[in-house]
Design a protein around this motif. Structure first.
Motif, PDB file in Angstrom:
ATOM      1  N   ASP A  79       0.706  -1.282   0.037  1.00 40.58           N
ATOM      2  CA  ASP A  79       0.068  -0.009  -0.154  1.00 40.58           C
ATOM      3  C   ASP A  79       0.980   1.253  -0.065  1.00 40.58           C
ATOM      4  O   ASP A  79       0.663   2.139  -0.529  1.00 40.58           O
ATOM      5  CB  ASP A  79      -1.102   0.013   1.217  1.00 40.58           C
ATOM      6  CG  ASP A  79      -2.021   0.950   1.060  1.00 40.58           C
ATOM      7  OD1 ASP A  79      -2.770   1.157  -0.013  1.00 40.58           O
ATOM      8  OD2 ASP A  79      -2.255   1.733   2.210  1.00 40.58           O
ATOM      9  N   VAL A  80       1.864   1.272   0.717  1.00 39.90           N
ATOM     10  CA  VAL A  80       2.854   2.341   0.847  1.00 39.90           C
ATOM     11  C   VAL A  80       3.506   2.661  -0.703  1.00 39.90           C
ATOM     12  O   VAL A  80       3.384   3.658  -1.160  1.00 39.90           O
ATOM     13  CB  VAL A  80       4.266   2.070   1.610  1.00 39.90           C
ATOM     14  CG1 VAL A  80       5.243   3.089   1.882  1.00 39.90           C
ATOM     15  CG2 VAL A  80       3.504   2.174   3.199  1.00 39.90           C
ATOM     16  N   VAL A  81       3.915   1.323  -1.293  1.00 40.35           N
ATOM     17  CA  VAL A  81       4.396   1.661  -2.473  1.00 40.35           C
ATOM     18  C   VAL A  81       3.366   2.286  -3.595  1.00 40.35           C
ATOM     19  O   VAL A  81       3.645   3.273  -4.342  1.00 40.35           O
ATOM     20  CB  VAL A  81       5.010   0.132  -3.151  1.00 40.35           C
ATOM     21  CG1 VAL A  81       5.316   0.232  -4.636  1.00 40.35           C
ATOM     22  CG2 VAL A  81       6.212   0.007  -2.252  1.00 40.35           C
ATOM     23  N   LYS A  82       2.051   1.781  -3.469  1.00 37.96           N
ATOM     24  CA  LYS A  82       1.090   2.318  -4.281  1.00 37.96           C
ATOM     25  C   LYS A  82       0.739   3.614  -4.237  1.00 37.96           C
ATOM     26  O   LYS A  82       0.580   4.426  -5.200  1.00 37.96           O
ATOM     27  CB  LYS A  82       0.067   1.226  -4.103  1.00 37.96           C
ATOM     28  CG  LYS A  82      -1.451   1.863  -4.878  1.00 37.96           C
ATOM     29  CD  LYS A  82      -2.693   1.230  -4.325  1.00 37.96           C
ATOM     30  CE  LYS A  82      -2.826   1.837  -2.859  1.00 37.96           C
ATOM     31  NZ  LYS A  82      -4.046   2.525  -2.610  1.00 37.96           N
ATOM     32  N   THR A  83       0.723   3.964  -2.878  1.00 38.66           N
ATOM     33  CA  THR A  83       0.538   5.153  -2.465  1.00 38.66           C
ATOM     34  C   THR A  83       1.588   6.332  -3.017  1.00 38.66           C
ATOM     35  O   THR A  83       1.248   7.137  -3.750  1.00 38.66           O
ATOM     36  CB  THR A  83       0.254   5.743  -1.167  1.00 38.66           C
ATOM     37  OG1 THR A  83      -0.629   4.822  -0.629  1.00 38.66           O
ATOM     38  CG2 THR A  83      -0.109   7.157  -0.914  1.00 38.66           C
ATOM     39  N   ARG A  84       2.887   5.730  -3.055  1.00 36.04           N
ATOM     40  CA  ARG A  84       3.927   6.669  -3.625  1.00 36.04           C
ATOM     41  C   ARG A  84       3.860   6.734  -4.999  1.00 36.04           C
ATOM     42  O   ARG A  84       4.236   7.734  -5.639  1.00 36.04           O
ATOM     43  CB  ARG A  84       5.350   6.055  -3.038  1.00 36.04           C
ATOM     44  CG  ARG A  84       5.766   6.143  -1.923  1.00 36.04           C
ATOM     45  CD  ARG A  84       6.337   7.445  -1.448  1.00 36.04           C
ATOM     46  NE  ARG A  84       6.931   7.537  -0.165  1.00 36.04           N
ATOM     47  CZ  ARG A  84       8.064   7.404   0.167  1.00 36.04           C
ATOM     48  NH1 ARG A  84       9.196   7.405  -0.820  1.00 36.04           N
ATOM     49  NH2 ARG A  84       8.648   7.388   1.356  1.00 36.04           N
ATOM     50  N   ILE A  85       3.507   5.678  -5.827  1.00 38.44           N
ATOM     51  CA  ILE A  85       3.567   5.551  -7.206  1.00 38.44           C
ATOM     52  C   ILE A  85       2.415   6.691  -7.706  1.00 38.44           C
ATOM     53  O   ILE A  85       2.315   7.257  -8.574  1.00 38.44           O
ATOM     54  CB  ILE A  85       3.117   4.390  -7.940  1.00 38.44           C
ATOM     55  CG1 ILE A  85       4.438   3.440  -7.715  1.00 38.44           C
ATOM     56  CG2 ILE A  85       2.618   4.306  -9.302  1.00 38.44           C
ATOM     57  CD1 ILE A  85       4.262   2.024  -7.873  1.00 38.44           C
ATOM     58  N   GLN A  86       1.035   6.564  -6.922  1.00 43.74           N
ATOM     59  CA  GLN A  86       0.089   7.385  -7.130  1.00 43.74           C
ATOM     60  C   GLN A  86       0.309   8.972  -6.978  1.00 43.74           C
ATOM     61  O   GLN A  86       0.003   9.852  -7.753  1.00 43.74           O
ATOM     62  CB  GLN A  86      -1.248   7.055  -6.434  1.00 43.74           C
ATOM     63  CG  GLN A  86      -1.711   5.605  -7.000  1.00 43.74           C
ATOM     64  CD  GLN A  86      -2.989   5.370  -5.991  1.00 43.74           C
ATOM     65  OE1 GLN A  86      -2.917   5.884  -4.684  1.00 43.74           O
ATOM     66  NE2 GLN A  86      -3.851   4.488  -6.536  1.00 43.74           N
ATOM     67  N   ALA A 101       7.412  -0.466  -9.332  1.00 40.97           N
ATOM     68  CA  ALA A 101       7.059  -0.927  -8.037  1.00 40.97           C
ATOM     69  C   ALA A 101       8.276  -1.076  -7.290  1.00 40.97           C
ATOM     70  O   ALA A 101       8.223  -0.990  -6.036  1.00 40.97           O
ATOM     71  CB  ALA A 101       5.947  -1.681  -8.021  1.00 40.97           C
ATOM     72  N   LEU A 102       9.002  -2.058  -7.944  1.00 46.62           N
ATOM     73  CA  LEU A 102      10.099  -2.555  -7.148  1.00 46.62           C
ATOM     74  C   LEU A 102      11.164  -1.360  -7.149  1.00 46.62           C
ATOM     75  O   LEU A 102      11.734  -1.455  -5.899  1.00 46.62           O
ATOM     76  CB  LEU A 102      10.860  -3.878  -7.820  1.00 46.62           C
ATOM     77  CG  LEU A 102      11.904  -4.738  -7.310  1.00 46.62           C
ATOM     78  CD1 LEU A 102      11.599  -5.083  -5.864  1.00 46.62           C
ATOM     79  CD2 LEU A 102      12.682  -5.608  -8.121  1.00 46.62           C
ATOM     80  N   GLY A 103      11.417  -0.574  -7.815  1.00 48.58           N
ATOM     81  CA  GLY A 103      12.067   0.643  -7.775  1.00 48.58           C
ATOM     82  C   GLY A 103      11.590   1.733  -6.630  1.00 48.58           C
ATOM     83  O   GLY A 103      12.379   1.865  -5.888  1.00 48.58           O
ATOM     84  N   VAL A 104      10.497   1.592  -6.303  1.00 45.94           N
ATOM     85  CA  VAL A 104       9.832   2.591  -5.393  1.00 45.94           C
ATOM     86  C   VAL A 104      10.037   1.913  -4.144  1.00 45.94           C
ATOM     87  O   VAL A 104      10.491   2.424  -3.022  1.00 45.94           O
ATOM     88  CB  VAL A 104       8.505   2.867  -5.673  1.00 45.94           C
ATOM     89  CG1 VAL A 104       7.518   3.464  -4.687  1.00 45.94           C
ATOM     90  CG2 VAL A 104       7.970   3.674  -6.976  1.00 45.94           C
ATOM     91  N   MET A 105       9.915   0.496  -4.100  1.00 46.09           N
ATOM     92  CA  MET A 105      10.203  -0.220  -2.833  1.00 46.09           C
ATOM     93  C   MET A 105      11.457  -0.006  -2.388  1.00 46.09           C
ATOM     94  O   MET A 105      11.913   0.290  -1.061  1.00 46.09           O
ATOM     95  CB  MET A 105       9.829  -1.535  -3.020  1.00 46.09           C
ATOM     96  CG  MET A 105       9.712  -2.331  -1.565  1.00 46.09           C
ATOM     97  SD  MET A 105       9.078  -4.087  -1.831  1.00 46.09           S
ATOM     98  CE  MET A 105       7.413  -3.875  -1.843  1.00 46.09           C
TER      99      MET A 105
END
Length: 146
Positions: A79-86, A101-105
């Motif tokens: 959810d943290v990754v999804k929110t950062r991408i959004q 998503a992996l890069g954001v994580m």
């Protein structure tokens, strides 16, 4: 209290006193995998140690709460990754397809460590746990009515 099933038939007793089923009715009772269903059946039959429907409801609510909290903990990093991408795509930070998503994580991990992946776990658990508790309790209730 162990007895062997001989030529005369009968139920075999284990050291807990539970017998193996001899007919289809008992086989269906034993085959149920839900402990709350078994407790409900005992309560309807008036067996000793049986739980009341109120006790079953509280057990189901507690189980649902625990499941909801565990689900919130397991899914918060995603959810943290999804929110950062959004938020990155909405603020003009790039195209959604270009953000991995992996890069954001990895970025969240380098910025905040493991704790950074679990930011917001408390509010998420407070939202998910009661919702799961209600779903589990209602499911068990409706299942017992059918």
């Amino acid at each position: 209290q162990l007895s062997n099933r001989g030529a005369g038939g009968g139920k075999q007793q284990s050291h807990w006193g539970a017998g193996f089923p001899d007919d289809d009715r008992e086989a269906s009772d034993v085959s149920s995998s839900s402990s709350s269903s078994m407790a409900a059946r005992q309560a309807r039959q008036g067996q000793p140690g049986a739980s009341t429907s109120s006790q079953l409801m509280w057990v189901n609510l507690a189980a649902g709460t625990a499941a909801g909290a565990a689900a919130a903990a397991a899914t918060t990093p995603f959810d943290v990754v999804k929110t950062r991408i959004q938020t990155a795509t909405r603020s003009g930070g790039g195209d959604a397809k270009a953000v991995s998503a992996l890069g954001v994580m990895r970025q969240v991990y380098t910025e905040g460590g493991v704790a950074g992946l679990f930011v917001g776990l408390g509010p998420r658990a407070v939202r998910c746990a009661p919702a799961c508790a209600i779903v589990v309790a209602c499911y068990e209730l409706f299942k017992s009515w059918l």
